[in-house]
Design a protein around this motif. Structure first.
Motif, PDB file in Angstrom:
ATOM      1  N   SER A 285      -5.118   1.003  -5.038  1.00  0.00           N
ATOM      2  CA  SER A 285      -5.026   1.661  -3.686  1.00  0.00           C
ATOM      3  C   SER A 285      -6.266   2.092  -2.933  1.00  0.00           C
ATOM      4  O   SER A 285      -6.512   1.771  -1.748  1.00  0.00           O
ATOM      5  CB  SER A 285      -4.350   3.060  -3.704  1.00  0.00           C
ATOM      6  OG  SER A 285      -4.181   3.936  -2.505  1.00  0.00           O
TER       7      SER A 285
ATOM      8  N   ASN B  74       0.835  -1.491  -0.121  1.00  0.00           N
ATOM      9  CA  ASN B  74       0.009  -0.124  -0.054  1.00  0.00           C
ATOM     10  C   ASN B  74       0.896   1.183  -0.045  1.00  0.00           C
ATOM     11  O   ASN B  74       0.658   2.196  -0.501  1.00  0.00           O
ATOM     12  CB  ASN B  74      -0.701  -0.081   1.241  1.00  0.00           C
ATOM     13  CG  ASN B  74      -1.865   1.191   0.927  1.00  0.00           C
ATOM     14  OD1 ASN B  74      -2.345   1.491  -0.042  1.00  0.00           O
ATOM     15  ND2 ASN B  74      -2.459   1.272   2.440  1.00  0.00           N
TER      16      ASN B  74
ATOM     17  N   LEU C 254      -7.766  -1.375  -1.842  1.00  0.00           N
ATOM     18  CA  LEU C 254      -7.062  -1.972  -0.688  1.00  0.00           C
ATOM     19  C   LEU C 254      -7.476  -1.212   0.499  1.00  0.00           C
ATOM     20  O   LEU C 254      -7.619  -1.651   1.786  1.00  0.00           O
ATOM     21  CB  LEU C 254      -5.448  -1.822  -0.804  1.00  0.00           C
ATOM     22  CG  LEU C 254      -4.570  -2.581   0.160  1.00  0.00           C
ATOM     23  CD1 LEU C 254      -4.974  -4.122  -0.186  1.00  0.00           C
ATOM     24  CD2 LEU C 254      -3.049  -2.317  -0.348  1.00  0.00           C
ATOM     25  N   SER C 255      -7.603   0.017   0.354  1.00  0.00           N
ATOM     26  CA  SER C 255      -7.988   0.856   1.707  1.00  0.00           C
ATOM     27  C   SER C 255      -9.494   0.537   2.017  1.00  0.00           C
ATOM     28  O   SER C 255      -9.793   0.385   3.347  1.00  0.00           O
ATOM     29  CB  SER C 255      -7.943   2.372   1.381  1.00  0.00           C
ATOM     30  OG  SER C 255      -6.599   2.842   1.082  1.00  0.00           O
TER      31      SER C 255
END
Length: 449
Positions: free
Chosen positions: A97, A43, A100-101
């Protein structure tokens, strides 16, 4: 009967909840230290990559190639030149990103609105959602998107990654190191945001390069103010005012926390030097409460042996140094050989300060005049477990007051029960039998090495 059935129901529900798909994902991605570190490292890499791709887009952009009409000057702020391969890389990194967050937020327990209204999640949305729109509407593919704000997300990911790194390798840095890291990353993020913001807004003004913006920010934030490079249009001037106000609020807070930690560390004795720990021999004395009689007995016994004259003694005690102990440690015989650190053996940070992993041995002693000897042994056992877990290769010398508690510290290299040695050693006129025995064992161990 109803009570037994109720107990069974609770056990079954707990078992089911622990084996749900969400709990298994949480166990692998959050609770597992190494896998969590790998995911957070990936990340962090995505956030840094998005910032680098933004810089590459700026370097490839040339607004001077366009005619300078009023409408074009306005459109320079809204539209940019973004090559198709670069756009594809930015879309891929930012969508990954964002996913993933969002995935991490779904795994974390808590209120959904609290997760959504967090500043990192808002920045993720500002950076990634417009790129998702450009995938759906190719006509807005060259729309300007403030991707440089990902530097703050990279800072947030770096802090989380450092915490996971400490857990994964079973070591921890001091709070001073963490605060310095936060201060440096905050300063870098402020500078990077200001540089990229001024450079983009000045596309409709002075057409500054990234280096010109860097030069202006350094000169401005250092209060030098040459004035040879200045923003010309009001949006960039407003941005400079905002960034200066933010810096005047954020940076003093960071410096204040850093100064507070520095004063607290100096008050608690600072750190034992890593260079000294690797070039000179030292032992660590861990006690819960340092009494003057225990200190005098240990130092007299320890430095009475010629083989231990070149050793240093690092005292790790959670209590502040009282007046009597301070006077003893100011005696020239011990002033240069004894170092007092205020800290607990139950904290990895304090064990790191004492350089426990480089010590020749660790003495965990109890005052033989303790009234509640079982409570004193319990504290000794906890300190022994913590030291063994932090520095498994450090020789451990433990003093136990009650014989029945020796079983709990059988992992130690040497264990001495004060009551067992008391009468036999007093017959030999030994003032502190347990301490004398442990120091003798240290001498024989060092001689064997």
């Amino acid at each position: 009967s109803d009570g037994k059935n109720k107990g069974l129901i609770v056990q079954v529900e707990f078992y089911v909840n622990e084996n749900t798909f969400k709990e298994r994902l949480k166990l692998f991605f959050i609770k597992n230290q190494r896998s969590s570190l790998r995911v957070r490292l990936f990340n962090f890499f995505l956030k840094v990559l998005s910032c680098l791709l933004y810089i590459l887009r700026v370097l490839l952009d040339d607004p001077r190639a366009r005619p300078l009409s009023l409408s074009v000057l306005r459109s320079l702020i809204i539209w940019v030149n973004r090559p198709l391969p670069l756009w594809a890389l930015q879309v891929t990194s930012l969508i990954l990103s964002l996913w993933l967050s969002s995935f991490y937020d779904c795994l974390c327990d808590g209120n959904v609105w609290e997760q959504v209204l967090r500043i990192p999640f808002i920045l993720e949305m500002i950076s990634a959602v417009p790129f998702v729109i450009t995938v759906i509407l190719p006509s807005v593919r060259n729309l300007f998107i403030p991707v440089f704000l990902n530097c703050w997300l990279a800072k947030h990911a770096l802090e989380n990654m450092i915490n996971d790194l400490h857990r994964a390798i079973q070591r921890t840095h001091s709070a001073m190191f963490n605060q310095v890291l936060i201060l440096i990353s905050t300063l870098v993020c402020l500078m990077f945001t200001c540089i990229c913001g001024i450079q983009h807004l000045e596309r409709a003004g002075n057409n500054l390069t990234l280096f010109d913006s860097l030069y202006f920010c350094v000169v401005t934030f250092s209060t030098v103010g040459f004035g040879d490079v200045t923003p010309k249009i009001w949006p960039s001037q407003l941005l400079v005012v905002i960034m200066i106000c933010v810096a005047l609020i954020v940076l003093p807070i960071q410096f204040e926390q850093l100064a507070f930690l520095w004063m607290e560390r100096q008050k608690s004795g600072g750190n034992y030097s890593r260079y000294r720990a690797q070039t000179e021999k030292h032992v660590v004395l861990c006690v819960s409460c340092l009494k003057i009689d225990l200190l005098m007995d240990f130092l007299n016994e320890f430095f009475a042996h010629p083989r231990l004259q070149d050793y240093y003694v690092v005292i790790l005690c959670p209590a502040e140094m009282d007046v009597q102990v301070r006077r003893v440690l100011h005696i020239p015989l011990w002033a240069q050989r004894v170092i007092y650190l205020q800290g607990s053996a139950l904290k990895d940070q304090d064990l790191m300060r004492a350089k426990m992993d480089d010590a020749e041995g660790c003495f965990i002693l109890s005052n033989r005049f303790e009234v509640d000897r079982f409570a004193a042994d319990h504290q000794t056992i906890l300190r022994a477990w913590a030291v063994k877990d932090f520095a498994p290769n450090c020789p451990l010398y433990v003093q136990i007051l009650k014989p029945e508690n020796k079983f709990h510290v059988k992992f130690a290299d040497h264990v001495v029960c004060e009551e067992e040695f008391k009468y036999a050693m007093l017959a030999l006129n030994c003032v502190c039998p347990a301490t004398s025995t442990l120091i003798t064992l240290l001498i024989h161990s060092s001689r064997g090495q």
